[in-house]
Design a protein around this motif. Structure first.
Motif, PDB file in Angstrom:
ATOM      1  N   TYR A  85      40.706 -21.619  -4.840  1.00 51.44           N
ATOM      2  CA  TYR A  85      40.388 -19.401  -4.180  1.00 51.44           C
ATOM      3  C   TYR A  85      42.151 -19.017  -5.278  1.00 51.44           C
ATOM      4  CZ  TYR A  85      36.860 -18.156  -1.711  1.00 51.44           C
ATOM      5  OH  TYR A  85      35.405 -18.090  -1.072  1.00 51.44           O
ATOM      6  N   TYR A  86      43.084 -19.594  -5.488  1.00 51.27           N
ATOM      7  CA  TYR A  86      43.461 -19.737  -6.369  1.00 51.27           C
ATOM      8  C   TYR A  86      43.375 -19.731  -7.394  1.00 51.27           C
ATOM      9  CZ  TYR A  86      48.155 -19.566  -9.356  1.00 51.27           C
ATOM     10  OH  TYR A  86      49.254 -18.806  -9.936  1.00 51.27           O
ATOM     11  N   GLU A  87      43.114 -20.339  -8.401  1.00 50.85           N
ATOM     12  CA  GLU A  87      42.234 -20.685  -9.446  1.00 50.85           C
ATOM     13  C   GLU A  87      41.351 -19.955  -9.473  1.00 50.85           C
ATOM     14  OE1 GLU A  87      44.054 -22.223 -11.046  1.00 50.85           O
ATOM     15  OE2 GLU A  87      45.712 -23.751 -10.182  1.00 50.85           O
ATOM     16  N   THR A  88      40.047 -19.496  -9.816  1.00 51.81           N
ATOM     17  CA  THR A  88      39.229 -19.321 -10.109  1.00 51.81           C
ATOM     18  C   THR A  88      38.978 -17.624  -9.639  1.00 51.81           C
ATOM     19  OG1 THR A  88      37.703 -20.666  -9.193  1.00 51.81           O
ATOM     20  CG2 THR A  88      36.811 -18.652  -9.290  1.00 51.81           C
ATOM     21  N   TYR A  89      40.046 -16.978  -8.268  1.00 52.73           N
ATOM     22  CA  TYR A  89      39.486 -15.109  -7.850  1.00 52.73           C
ATOM     23  C   TYR A  89      40.929 -14.785  -8.770  1.00 52.73           C
ATOM     24  CZ  TYR A  89      35.711 -16.671  -6.119  1.00 52.73           C
ATOM     25  OH  TYR A  89      34.571 -17.182  -5.448  1.00 52.73           O
ATOM     26  N   GLY A  90      42.331 -15.690  -8.579  1.00 56.99           N
ATOM     27  CA  GLY A  90      43.610 -15.493  -8.604  1.00 56.99           C
ATOM     28  C   GLY A  90      44.214 -14.734  -6.899  1.00 56.99           C
ATOM     29  N   PHE A  91      43.178 -15.570  -6.250  1.00 56.66           N
ATOM     30  CA  PHE A  91      43.772 -14.762  -5.253  1.00 56.66           C
ATOM     31  C   PHE A  91      45.302 -15.298  -4.533  1.00 56.66           C
ATOM     32  CE2 PHE A  91      43.364 -15.160  -0.041  1.00 56.66           C
ATOM     33  CZ  PHE A  91      43.531 -13.399   0.249  1.00 56.66           C
ATOM     34  N   PRO A  92      45.964 -14.742  -4.155  1.00 59.38           N
ATOM     35  CA  PRO A  92      47.113 -15.369  -3.790  1.00 59.38           C
ATOM     36  C   PRO A  92      48.072 -16.309  -2.217  1.00 59.38           C
ATOM     37  CG  PRO A  92      47.031 -12.599  -3.013  1.00 59.38           C
ATOM     38  CD  PRO A  92      45.442 -13.057  -3.282  1.00 59.38           C
ATOM     39  N   VAL A  93      47.419 -17.669  -3.221  1.00 55.62           N
ATOM     40  CA  VAL A  93      47.327 -18.282  -1.881  1.00 55.62           C
ATOM     41  C   VAL A  93      48.524 -19.417  -1.818  1.00 55.62           C
ATOM     42  CG1 VAL A  93      45.935 -20.610  -1.064  1.00 55.62           C
ATOM     43  CG2 VAL A  93      44.651 -18.971  -1.638  1.00 55.62           C
ATOM     44  N   LEU A  94      49.288 -20.022  -0.888  1.00 59.94           N
ATOM     45  CA  LEU A  94      49.809 -20.806  -0.540  1.00 59.94           C
ATOM     46  C   LEU A  94      49.736 -21.918   0.437  1.00 59.94           C
ATOM     47  CD1 LEU A  94      51.732 -17.658  -0.460  1.00 59.94           C
ATOM     48  CD2 LEU A  94      53.277 -18.864  -2.231  1.00 59.94           C
ATOM     49  N   ILE A  95      50.041 -22.900   0.056  1.00 59.73           N
ATOM     50  CA  ILE A  95      49.668 -24.301   0.471  1.00 59.73           C
ATOM     51  C   ILE A  95      50.888 -24.816   1.455  1.00 59.73           C
ATOM     52  CG2 ILE A  95      48.649 -26.353   0.842  1.00 59.73           C
ATOM     53  CD1 ILE A  95      46.867 -25.150  -1.118  1.00 59.73           C
ATOM     54  N   THR A  96      50.946 -25.288   2.313  1.00 57.87           N
ATOM     55  CA  THR A  96      52.595 -25.655   3.183  1.00 57.87           C
ATOM     56  C   THR A  96      51.818 -27.069   3.505  1.00 57.87           C
ATOM     57  OG1 THR A  96      52.101 -24.596   5.029  1.00 57.87           O
ATOM     58  CG2 THR A  96      53.918 -23.636   3.972  1.00 57.87           C
ATOM     59  N   ARG A  97      52.098 -28.205   3.614  1.00 53.14           N
ATOM     60  CA  ARG A  97      51.807 -29.354   3.908  1.00 53.14           C
ATOM     61  C   ARG A  97      53.199 -29.822   5.147  1.00 53.14           C
ATOM     62  NH1 ARG A  97      49.457 -30.936  -1.405  1.00 53.14           N
ATOM     63  NH2 ARG A  97      47.162 -29.884  -1.081  1.00 53.14           N
ATOM     64  N   CYS A  98      52.772 -30.400   6.132  1.00 52.67           N
ATOM     65  CA  CYS A  98      54.505 -30.429   7.346  1.00 52.67           C
ATOM     66  C   CYS A  98      53.746 -31.264   7.790  1.00 52.67           C
ATOM     67  CB  CYS A  98      54.489 -29.468   8.632  1.00 52.67           C
ATOM     68  SG  CYS A  98      52.917 -29.325   9.352  1.00 52.67           S
ATOM     69  N   SER A  99      55.593 -32.318   8.174  1.00 57.42           N
ATOM     70  CA  SER A  99      55.099 -33.241   8.613  1.00 57.42           C
ATOM     71  C   SER A  99      55.524 -32.918  10.418  1.00 57.42           C
ATOM     72  CB  SER A  99      56.815 -34.437   8.516  1.00 57.42           C
ATOM     73  OG  SER A  99      57.682 -33.566   8.868  1.00 57.42           O
ATOM     74  N   ASN A 100      54.967 -34.236  11.122  1.00 59.13           N
ATOM     75  CA  ASN A 100      54.834 -33.875  12.797  1.00 59.13           C
ATOM     76  C   ASN A 100      55.910 -33.576  13.420  1.00 59.13           C
ATOM     77  OD1 ASN A 100      53.268 -36.866  11.760  1.00 59.13           O
ATOM     78  ND2 ASN A 100      53.167 -36.401  13.533  1.00 59.13           N
ATOM     79  N   ASN A 101      54.552 -32.207  13.536  1.00 58.73           N
ATOM     80  CA  ASN A 101      55.566 -31.160  14.971  1.00 58.73           C
ATOM     81  C   ASN A 101      56.307 -31.142  16.250  1.00 58.73           C
ATOM     82  OD1 ASN A 101      55.081 -27.510  13.276  1.00 58.73           O
ATOM     83  ND2 ASN A 101      55.082 -29.520  12.212  1.00 58.73           N
ATOM     84  N   TYR A 102      57.248 -31.608  16.310  1.00 62.10           N
ATOM     85  CA  TYR A 102      57.625 -31.709  17.679  1.00 62.10           C
ATOM     86  C   TYR A 102      57.667 -30.496  18.799  1.00 62.10           C
ATOM     87  CZ  TYR A 102      61.970 -32.484  16.883  1.00 62.10           C
ATOM     88  OH  TYR A 102      63.748 -32.214  16.864  1.00 62.10           O
ATOM     89  N   GLY A 103      58.278 -30.500  19.861  1.00 68.99           N
ATOM     90  CA  GLY A 103      59.434 -28.938  20.692  1.00 68.99           C
ATOM     91  C   GLY A 103      58.512 -28.658  22.063  1.00 68.99           C
ATOM     92  N   PRO A 104      58.995 -27.550  22.559  1.00 66.35           N
ATOM     93  CA  PRO A 104      58.124 -27.287  23.566  1.00 66.35           C
ATOM     94  C   PRO A 104      56.834 -26.407  23.525  1.00 66.35           C
ATOM     95  CG  PRO A 104      60.315 -26.131  23.171  1.00 66.35           C
ATOM     96  CD  PRO A 104      60.138 -26.772  21.789  1.00 66.35           C
ATOM     97  N   ARG A 105      56.316 -26.284  24.537  1.00 64.96           N
ATOM     98  CA  ARG A 105      54.417 -26.112  24.287  1.00 64.96           C
ATOM     99  C   ARG A 105      53.547 -26.375  24.070  1.00 64.96           C
ATOM    100  NH1 ARG A 105      58.353 -21.761  24.212  1.00 64.96           N
ATOM    101  NH2 ARG A 105      57.667 -21.341  21.891  1.00 64.96           N
ATOM    102  N   GLN A 106      53.782 -28.088  23.372  1.00 69.88           N
ATOM    103  CA  GLN A 106      53.112 -28.545  23.080  1.00 69.88           C
ATOM    104  C   GLN A 106      51.762 -29.506  23.182  1.00 69.88           C
ATOM    105  OE1 GLN A 106      54.397 -31.519  20.081  1.00 69.88           O
ATOM    106  NE2 GLN A 106      53.153 -32.028  18.393  1.00 69.88           N
ATOM    107  N   LEU A 107      50.416 -29.361  23.788  1.00 67.99           N
ATOM    108  CA  LEU A 107      49.462 -29.815  23.992  1.00 67.99           C
ATOM    109  C   LEU A 107      49.591 -31.427  24.360  1.00 67.99           C
ATOM    110  CD1 LEU A 107      46.722 -29.007  24.621  1.00 67.99           C
ATOM    111  CD2 LEU A 107      45.746 -30.575  22.898  1.00 67.99           C
ATOM    112  N   PRO A 108      50.154 -31.237  25.148  1.00 60.81           N
ATOM    113  CA  PRO A 108      49.950 -33.635  26.285  1.00 60.81           C
ATOM    114  C   PRO A 108      49.038 -34.500  25.407  1.00 60.81           C
ATOM    115  CG  PRO A 108      50.105 -31.492  28.029  1.00 60.81           C
ATOM    116  CD  PRO A 108      50.078 -31.160  26.428  1.00 60.81           C
ATOM    117  N   GLU A 109      48.581 -33.843  24.334  1.00 63.89           N
ATOM    118  CA  GLU A 109      48.024 -35.431  24.240  1.00 63.89           C
ATOM    119  C   GLU A 109      48.615 -35.417  22.664  1.00 63.89           C
ATOM    120  OE1 GLU A 109      44.131 -32.893  20.996  1.00 63.89           O
ATOM    121  OE2 GLU A 109      43.594 -33.840  22.968  1.00 63.89           O
TER     122      GLU A 109
END
Length: 341
Positions: A165-189
């Protein structure tokens, strides 16, 4: 004042971002768009749900008409897209819903945002799209995508649509890729809350394989501050890796939790490994640190101690029926991607 639409805002990372953003940007109007699947919990946003500049919309990200209606009504200027099916084991059992939500849903969201003239679109992804690392090296933004599970393949597909969508339409997309998150209120699975909650009631803790799979752990508040930097300073069309610089084997994480709670390692039960279980993830986050001035604030020791304390003091939260999953008797998921479609 800016209007921000957050998808998956009832999930762990999405709700944490909503609370972070509204504290830091109290004049902004925020729309929480979430389907309230098993991963979504309204308790996650109790602290902000009464605010006049907060609105909840129950909706599916595959519903293009509803997305366009909401974006037009609210004059949405920014979209932060967390909503995803994120459990690897569930994706192995039923890949179809992952493709529907993560691929088709992302395309519908991109299309609606493009049609409505949204000024900035943050697509939140995961390091799992890169596949598995050997004993050395790190994932950079130029690492080829090599997903190994239906879940990570669906996320890679959504990343490529965002790029298109950025390359074809010039739509202002930004991508983030995170490592494993943790902290309060995370689903217990997920791994860390599953171990904490099981240990608190002296239940056995299933651990996949030899427990030596390595993950890079990122506190959810650090993730939120990184996304804030990307929203405010990131360059459209770019990818930004977000890591906590906290590599640990799964057995090290479990043992540290047990020590913190004064529980014995004898609670650990090794079980057969998961199909296609990636051995190691590790993020090189030098790009976001050097270009946008972000760095993680939490050490793993500090963040884990805070997280253990939160679950120990909030048993009413994780003992709720809404947080009971079909897989609590199996090994817990290490994936830290966004939850709630």
């Amino acid at each position: 004042m800016t209007t921000v639409l957050v998808t998956g805002g009832m999930g762990f990372i999405g709700s944490s971002f909503l609370q972070y953003w509204m504290k830091r940007h109290p004049k902004d109007r925020v729309i929480n768009y979430d389907l309230l699947t098993y991963a979504g919990n309204p308790a996650n946003v109790e602290e902000i749900s009464h605010l006049p500049n907060y609105r909840f919309v129950k909706g599916d990200i595959t519903d293009l008409a509803l997305l366009e209606k909401v974006m037009k009504e609210e004059s949405v200027e920014r979209v932060v897209h967390f909503a995803a099916e994120s459990h690897v084991d569930r994706s192995i059992l039923d890949p179809s819903c992952f493709v529907t939500t993560n691929v088709l849903g992302t395309q519908c969201l991109l299309e609606a945002a493009k049609q409505c003239g949204v000024g900035r679109f943050i697509h939140v992804s995961t390091d799992e799209v890169y596949g598995s690392l050997g004993a050395e090296g790190y994932f950079s933004e130029t690492t080829p995508l090599a997903p190994n599970s239906p879940y990570s393949a669906s996320k890679a597909g959504s990343d490529l649509l965002a790029r298109a969508y950025y390359e074809t339409y010039g739509f202002p997309v930004l991508i983030t890729r995170c490592s494993n998150n943790y902290g309060p209120r995370q689903l217990p699975e997920k791994l860390i809350p599953a171990v904490i909650t099981k240990a608190l009631v002296d239940q056995p803790i299933p651990l996949y394989g030899d427990g030596r799979n390595i993950r890079d752990w990122l506190h959810v508040d650090d993730h939120c501050s990184a996304i804030e930097k990307v929203i405010e300073c990131g360059v459209p069309g770019q990818v930004y890796n977000i890591g906590g610089n906290n590599e640990r084997t799964n057995v090290e994480v479990v043992s540290q939790i047990l020590r913190t709670l004064g529980k014995p390692d004898s609670l650990i039960r090794y079980v057969s490994d998961r199909l296609g279980h990636d051995r190691r993830y590790a993020i090189d986050s030098s790009k976001i640190q050097s270009e946008l001035g972000w760095k993680p604030a939490y050490t793993f020791e500090r963040g884990l101690a805070q997280t253990v304390e939160w679950y120990a003091n909030h048993k009413d939260y994780w003992l709720r029926p809404s947080n009971t999953t079909v897989k609590r008797n199996e090994a817990a998921e290490e994936s830290g991607d966004a939850e709630g479609a």
